[in-house]
Scaffold this motif. Structure first.
Motif, PDB file in Angstrom:
ATOM      1  N   PRO A 187       0.563   6.431  -6.827  1.00 24.42           N
ATOM      2  CA  PRO A 187       0.954   6.016  -5.478  1.00 24.42           C
ATOM      3  C   PRO A 187       2.291   6.657  -5.103  1.00 24.42           C
ATOM      4  O   PRO A 187       3.243   6.620  -5.892  1.00 24.42           O
ATOM      5  CB  PRO A 187       1.074   4.493  -5.595  1.00 24.42           C
ATOM      6  CG  PRO A 187       0.229   4.131  -6.774  1.00 24.42           C
ATOM      7  CD  PRO A 187       0.361   5.275  -7.721  1.00 24.42           C
ATOM      8  N   TYR A 188       2.357   7.239  -3.922  1.00 23.77           N
ATOM      9  CA  TYR A 188       3.580   7.913  -3.497  1.00 23.77           C
ATOM     10  C   TYR A 188       4.654   6.887  -3.161  1.00 23.77           C
ATOM     11  O   TYR A 188       4.416   5.913  -2.434  1.00 23.77           O
ATOM     12  CB  TYR A 188       3.319   8.778  -2.268  1.00 23.77           C
ATOM     13  CG  TYR A 188       4.588   9.373  -1.694  1.00 23.77           C
ATOM     14  CD1 TYR A 188       5.132  10.535  -2.232  1.00 23.77           C
ATOM     15  CD2 TYR A 188       5.259   8.754  -0.640  1.00 23.77           C
ATOM     16  CE1 TYR A 188       6.300  11.075  -1.727  1.00 23.77           C
ATOM     17  CE2 TYR A 188       6.430   9.288  -0.132  1.00 23.77           C
ATOM     18  CZ  TYR A 188       6.955  10.446  -0.674  1.00 23.77           C
ATOM     19  OH  TYR A 188       8.116  10.973  -0.174  1.00 23.77           O
ATOM     20  N   VAL A 189       5.831   7.098  -3.699  1.00 26.15           N
ATOM     21  CA  VAL A 189       7.014   6.368  -3.267  1.00 26.15           C
ATOM     22  C   VAL A 189       8.150   7.377  -3.158  1.00 26.15           C
ATOM     23  O   VAL A 189       8.248   8.307  -3.956  1.00 26.15           O
ATOM     24  CB  VAL A 189       7.412   5.222  -4.232  1.00 26.15           C
ATOM     25  CG1 VAL A 189       6.384   4.114  -4.218  1.00 26.15           C
ATOM     26  CG2 VAL A 189       7.621   5.731  -5.636  1.00 26.15           C
ATOM     27  N   ARG A 190       8.987   7.182  -2.169  1.00 26.03           N
ATOM     28  CA  ARG A 190      10.092   8.117  -1.941  1.00 26.03           C
ATOM     29  C   ARG A 190      11.184   7.945  -2.988  1.00 26.03           C
ATOM     30  O   ARG A 190      11.938   8.866  -3.261  1.00 26.03           O
ATOM     31  CB  ARG A 190      10.641   7.890  -0.532  1.00 26.03           C
ATOM     32  CG  ARG A 190      11.632   8.936  -0.059  1.00 26.03           C
ATOM     33  CD  ARG A 190      11.731   8.942   1.448  1.00 26.03           C
ATOM     34  NE  ARG A 190      12.782   9.822   1.908  1.00 26.03           N
ATOM     35  CZ  ARG A 190      13.903   9.396   2.491  1.00 26.03           C
ATOM     36  NH1 ARG A 190      14.091   8.106   2.686  1.00 26.03           N
ATOM     37  NH2 ARG A 190      14.816  10.248   2.892  1.00 26.03           N
ATOM     38  N   THR A 191      11.246   6.745  -3.576  1.00 22.37           N
ATOM     39  CA  THR A 191      12.314   6.439  -4.533  1.00 22.37           C
ATOM     40  C   THR A 191      11.699   5.918  -5.836  1.00 22.37           C
ATOM     41  O   THR A 191      11.750   4.714  -6.118  1.00 22.37           O
ATOM     42  CB  THR A 191      13.280   5.400  -3.944  1.00 22.37           C
ATOM     43  OG1 THR A 191      12.511   4.264  -3.497  1.00 22.37           O
ATOM     44  CG2 THR A 191      14.045   5.987  -2.769  1.00 22.37           C
ATOM     45  N   ASP A 203       0.674  -0.681   7.236  1.00 24.30           N
ATOM     46  CA  ASP A 203       0.980  -0.772   5.810  1.00 24.30           C
ATOM     47  C   ASP A 203       2.266  -0.044   5.439  1.00 24.30           C
ATOM     48  O   ASP A 203       2.576   0.086   4.253  1.00 24.30           O
ATOM     49  CB  ASP A 203      -0.177  -0.205   4.989  1.00 24.30           C
ATOM     50  CG  ASP A 203      -1.461  -0.989   5.192  1.00 24.30           C
ATOM     51  OD1 ASP A 203      -1.459  -2.194   4.927  1.00 24.30           O
ATOM     52  OD2 ASP A 203      -2.458  -0.400   5.638  1.00 24.30           O
ATOM     53  N   GLY A 204       2.990   0.473   6.434  1.00 27.80           N
ATOM     54  CA  GLY A 204       4.239   1.154   6.144  1.00 27.80           C
ATOM     55  C   GLY A 204       4.307   2.583   6.633  1.00 27.80           C
ATOM     56  O   GLY A 204       4.926   3.429   5.988  1.00 27.80           O
ATOM     57  N   LEU A 205       3.700   2.874   7.791  1.00 31.01           N
ATOM     58  CA  LEU A 205       3.721   4.226   8.387  1.00 31.01           C
ATOM     59  C   LEU A 205       3.131   5.250   7.419  1.00 31.01           C
ATOM     60  O   LEU A 205       3.625   6.374   7.302  1.00 31.01           O
ATOM     61  CB  LEU A 205       5.152   4.634   8.778  1.00 31.01           C
ATOM     62  CG  LEU A 205       6.036   3.591   9.465  1.00 31.01           C
ATOM     63  CD1 LEU A 205       7.386   4.200   9.844  1.00 31.01           C
ATOM     64  CD2 LEU A 205       5.373   2.978  10.674  1.00 31.01           C
ATOM     65  N   LEU A 206       2.034   4.887   6.757  1.00 29.17           N
ATOM     66  CA  LEU A 206       1.526   5.719   5.667  1.00 29.17           C
ATOM     67  C   LEU A 206       0.753   6.933   6.162  1.00 29.17           C
ATOM     68  O   LEU A 206       0.907   8.034   5.622  1.00 29.17           O
ATOM     69  CB  LEU A 206       0.640   4.884   4.735  1.00 29.17           C
ATOM     70  CG  LEU A 206       1.308   3.680   4.068  1.00 29.17           C
ATOM     71  CD1 LEU A 206       0.333   3.014   3.107  1.00 29.17           C
ATOM     72  CD2 LEU A 206       2.572   4.111   3.333  1.00 29.17           C
ATOM     73  N   GLY A 207      -0.127   6.757   7.148  1.00 24.21           N
ATOM     74  CA  GLY A 207      -0.899   7.903   7.630  1.00 24.21           C
ATOM     75  C   GLY A 207      -0.022   8.969   8.238  1.00 24.21           C
ATOM     76  O   GLY A 207      -0.224  10.171   8.011  1.00 24.21           O
ATOM     77  N   SER A 208       0.979   8.558   9.000  1.00 27.13           N
ATOM     78  CA  SER A 208       1.898   9.534   9.587  1.00 27.13           C
ATOM     79  C   SER A 208       2.747  10.194   8.503  1.00 27.13           C
ATOM     80  O   SER A 208       3.030  11.396   8.568  1.00 27.13           O
ATOM     81  CB  SER A 208       2.795   8.863  10.629  1.00 27.13           C
ATOM     82  OG  SER A 208       3.485   7.755  10.066  1.00 27.13           O
ATOM     83  N   GLN A 209       3.142   9.424   7.503  1.00 30.19           N
ATOM     84  CA  GLN A 209       3.904  10.015   6.400  1.00 30.19           C
ATOM     85  C   GLN A 209       3.059  11.043   5.658  1.00 30.19           C
ATOM     86  O   GLN A 209       3.548  12.128   5.295  1.00 30.19           O
ATOM     87  CB  GLN A 209       4.383   8.930   5.444  1.00 30.19           C
ATOM     88  CG  GLN A 209       5.277   9.445   4.330  1.00 30.19           C
ATOM     89  CD  GLN A 209       5.703   8.338   3.386  1.00 30.19           C
ATOM     90  OE1 GLN A 209       4.868   7.631   2.829  1.00 30.19           O
ATOM     91  NE2 GLN A 209       7.015   8.165   3.231  1.00 30.19           N
ATOM     92  N   ALA A 232       0.838  -1.206   0.000  1.00 32.73           N
ATOM     93  CA  ALA A 232       0.000   0.000   0.000  1.00 32.73           C
ATOM     94  C   ALA A 232       0.866   1.246   0.000  1.00 32.73           C
ATOM     95  O   ALA A 232       2.015   1.246   0.457  1.00 32.73           O
ATOM     96  CB  ALA A 232      -0.931   0.009   1.208  1.00 32.73           C
ATOM     97  N   SER A 233       0.303   2.311  -0.509  1.00 35.62           N
ATOM     98  CA  SER A 233       0.883   3.646  -0.457  1.00 35.62           C
ATOM     99  C   SER A 233      -0.278   4.622  -0.405  1.00 35.62           C
ATOM    100  O   SER A 233      -1.443   4.220  -0.424  1.00 35.62           O
ATOM    101  CB  SER A 233       1.760   3.913  -1.678  1.00 35.62           C
ATOM    102  OG  SER A 233       2.409   5.172  -1.565  1.00 35.62           O
ATOM    103  N   TRP A 234       0.039   5.898  -0.288  1.00 39.74           N
ATOM    104  CA  TRP A 234      -1.023   6.897  -0.394  1.00 39.74           C
ATOM    105  C   TRP A 234      -0.916   7.579  -1.751  1.00 39.74           C
ATOM    106  O   TRP A 234       0.150   7.663  -2.354  1.00 39.74           O
ATOM    107  CB  TRP A 234      -0.977   7.909   0.751  1.00 39.74           C
ATOM    108  CG  TRP A 234       0.361   8.495   1.091  1.00 39.74           C
ATOM    109  CD1 TRP A 234       1.265   7.998   1.976  1.00 39.74           C
ATOM    110  CD2 TRP A 234       0.950   9.713   0.581  1.00 39.74           C
ATOM    111  NE1 TRP A 234       2.381   8.809   2.043  1.00 39.74           N
ATOM    112  CE2 TRP A 234       2.206   9.878   1.203  1.00 39.74           C
ATOM    113  CE3 TRP A 234       0.516  10.674  -0.344  1.00 39.74           C
ATOM    114  CZ2 TRP A 234       3.034  10.958   0.931  1.00 39.74           C
ATOM    115  CZ3 TRP A 234       1.347  11.749  -0.613  1.00 39.74           C
ATOM    116  CH2 TRP A 234       2.594  11.889   0.023  1.00 39.74           C
TER     117      TRP A 234
END
Length: 544
Positions: free
Chosen positions: A226-230, A373-379, A217-219
């Motif tokens: 979908p957001y990815v940092r890389t 799902d990968g600290l998504l809401g906080s991110q 998952a991503s946001w």
């Protein structure tokens, strides 16, 4: 932000002339009954495990919003308690037989390879050369560059998992979490991980393989992707056994020899080019699901400091329902993880609301989504701030899965060594008759595995408390991790120590209160790794 009531502030001069009370003077009684009731509701079967993007999570979010409203807190987002977060959920299309080919030899997913779904590229066939990069770490400050002298442009980076034995645990955890970024900066298009022997000792290959089959998952970012940092890292996988041997074929190096070298303290296997070509073939099915962070604010009372905010945060989501459960219980209730953190958040919010003395700084309360799902809401909250114009976040207190089955005698304060939040945590703990202890689980890299880390990455000092190992702590903590963590048994039938739950809330209230009332905002220590990495230009403090 709305104006402060005249009941609290009559004039600027009067406010500045009035001494602000200490946290001890304003500390209200925090009992266990409300904490027990909140956990009981949030961990009920009716909420179906509170998986982000589901009806059960939305019921939990509505409950928290109602509690915020009942406490008299204010909405930080105009006319809403919610910050919408659209999740993009990607699942592997198993009918397409995802696979990796190494030197022409095909490995089906689930054999000696583990590949997951990729939401940004639903239909993927990519092929490239590969380069072994040791641990794949890079840090100018630590004078580490596992990519030095290697050509990664357009290639797969192949890296060992984790960090070298003997590296400080929090620095090692951070650098390990940044491997995709290091690979992207080196020009790589993918990252393949080979788990070390130590890692496999903690996490068996079967669990790694099964985890890769779960949805990713991503946001959804503003561009609709979908957001990815890389974003340049398009292909990722984990390999072991015959697949790892195939990668190393013709190099003169064996998987066994590299793993043996990695077990030696401080050992740093050097990188080298690999001969076989690597190809990834997979098809992902991508769906979106609406979710939300639940937010509220208690405005600060000091006009000179009320534009500064302290974030008190806990994640509201858990794992949902077991898809193929055969027994009568299919609900991952998440009583400890993290209904206990949300109940602590609500207890602290209530303590602030009923203290009779508003804090000098404003307090932002957040129940965030999709941590599992990968600290998504906080991110999402960190990347999409909600503070009014001129508002500044100065510190974070995170509440995540305190183990409350025993009367803890100490706490571990992750982040305490990095900023002036450390002495505040020590003072708050001492007032409750408990002590601070060093990290007893350095190999777990817990500092980078919870929501506060998303704000550390934005340069904000943060603190995360864990109940400690003194007295009965180690046995109780390790029993929970082994038996109940992410299991169906994490429910209200666990032997909660409700007095310990109230004590944990009191410690966190005292920490948040002290941060909010201190004349000076939290500062990173001079020379601290995280302060230098994420807030190089911010004012620093001398470490005691």
């Amino acid at each position: 932000m709305r104006r402060h009531s005249l009941a609290f502030v009559s004039a600027l001069g009067l406010v500045l002339a009035t001494p602000y009370p200490s946290s001890a003077e304003t500390a209200p009684a925090i009992g266990a009954d409300a904490i027990r009731a909140d956990i009981g509701f949030l961990a009920d079967d009716l909420l179906e495990g509170r998986d982000a993007g589901t009806r059960g999570y939305d019921i939990a979010a509505r409950y928290v919003a109602a509690r915020f409203e009942a406490l008299g807190l204010r909405q930080v987002i105009p006319d809403s308690w919610y910050q919408p977060v659209t999740l993009a959920v990607a699942r592997l299309d198993k009918a397409s037989a995802p696979s990796i080919s190494i030197g022409g030899r095909r490995f089906a997913n689930g054999e000696d390879i583990a590949i997951g779904a990729f939401g940004r590229e639903p239909r993927q066939s990519m092929e490239a050369q590969a380069v072994f990069v040791g641990y794949g770490l890079k840090s100018d400050r630590e004078k580490i560059n596992d990519y030095a002298g290697l050509n990664l442009k357009g290639k797969f980076a192949v890296a060992l998992s984790g960090a070298p034995a003997g590296m400080p645990s929090e620095i090692g955890a951070h650098l390990a979490a940044e491997k995709s970024l290091a690979a992207q900066q080196a020009g790589a298009v993918g990252l393949i991980t080979i788990p070390t022997a130590s890692y496999l000792g903690r996490t068996p290959w079967e669990k790694i393989r099964d985890r890769a089959q779960h949805p990713s998952a991503s946001w959804v970012a503003r561009d609709g992707q979908p957001y990815v940092r890389t974003p340049a890292i398009r292909g990722t996988a984990t390999v072991t056994g015959a697949a790892a041997d195939a990668l190393l074929a013709g190099s003169g190096k064996s998987l066994a020899a590299i793993r043996a070298q990695a077990e030696r303290k401080g050992a740093r296997p050097r990188g080298f080019a690999l001969r076989p070509t690597v190809r990834i073939d997979r098809t992902s099915i991508v769906e979106t699901a609406p979710s939300r962070n639940v937010l509220a604010v208690l405005p600060g009372a000091d006009p000179a400091l009320s534009h500064e905010y302290v974030l008190l945060m806990a994640h509201l989501d858990h794992l949902g329902m077991e898809e193929n459960g055969k027994g009568p219980d299919r609900v991952y209730n998440g009583a400890m993880d993290n209904a206990s953190g949300i109940a602590t958040l609500l207890a602290v919010a209530r303590a602030f609301a009923e203290s009779g003395e508003r804090p000098r700084r404003s307090i932002l309360f957040a129940a965030v989504t999709a941590e599992e799902d990968g600290l998504l809401g906080s991110q999402y909250l960190a990347k999409n701030p909600v503070l009014p114009a001129g508002g500044r976040l100065v510190g974070v207190v995170n509440l995540d899965m305190p183990i409350l089955t025993y009367d803890f005698h100490d706490v571990i304060a992750f982040g305490a060594d990095h900023s002036t939040l450390g002495p505040i945590a020590e003072k708050a703990a001492r007032a409750q008759g408990i002590s601070l202890s060093p990290d007893p689980l350095p190999a777990e890299g817990l500092f980078t595995r919870s929501d506060h880390y998303r704000f550390v990455q934005e340069g904000v000092p943060a603190l995360f408390l864990m109940t400690g190992f003194a007295g009965p702590g180690r046995e109780a903590f390790e029993h929970f991790l082994k038996t109940d963590y992410h299991q169906l048994s994490d429910q209200m039938s666990l032997p909660f120590n409700w007095d310990a739950a109230a004590k944990f809330a009191r410690v966190n209230y005292a920490i948040a209160r002290e941060i909010a009332d201190e004349p000076q905002a939290p500062r990173w220590y001079k020379g601290d790794f995280f302060g230098d990495a994420f807030a190089p230009d911010a004012p620093k403090a001398t470490k005691p």
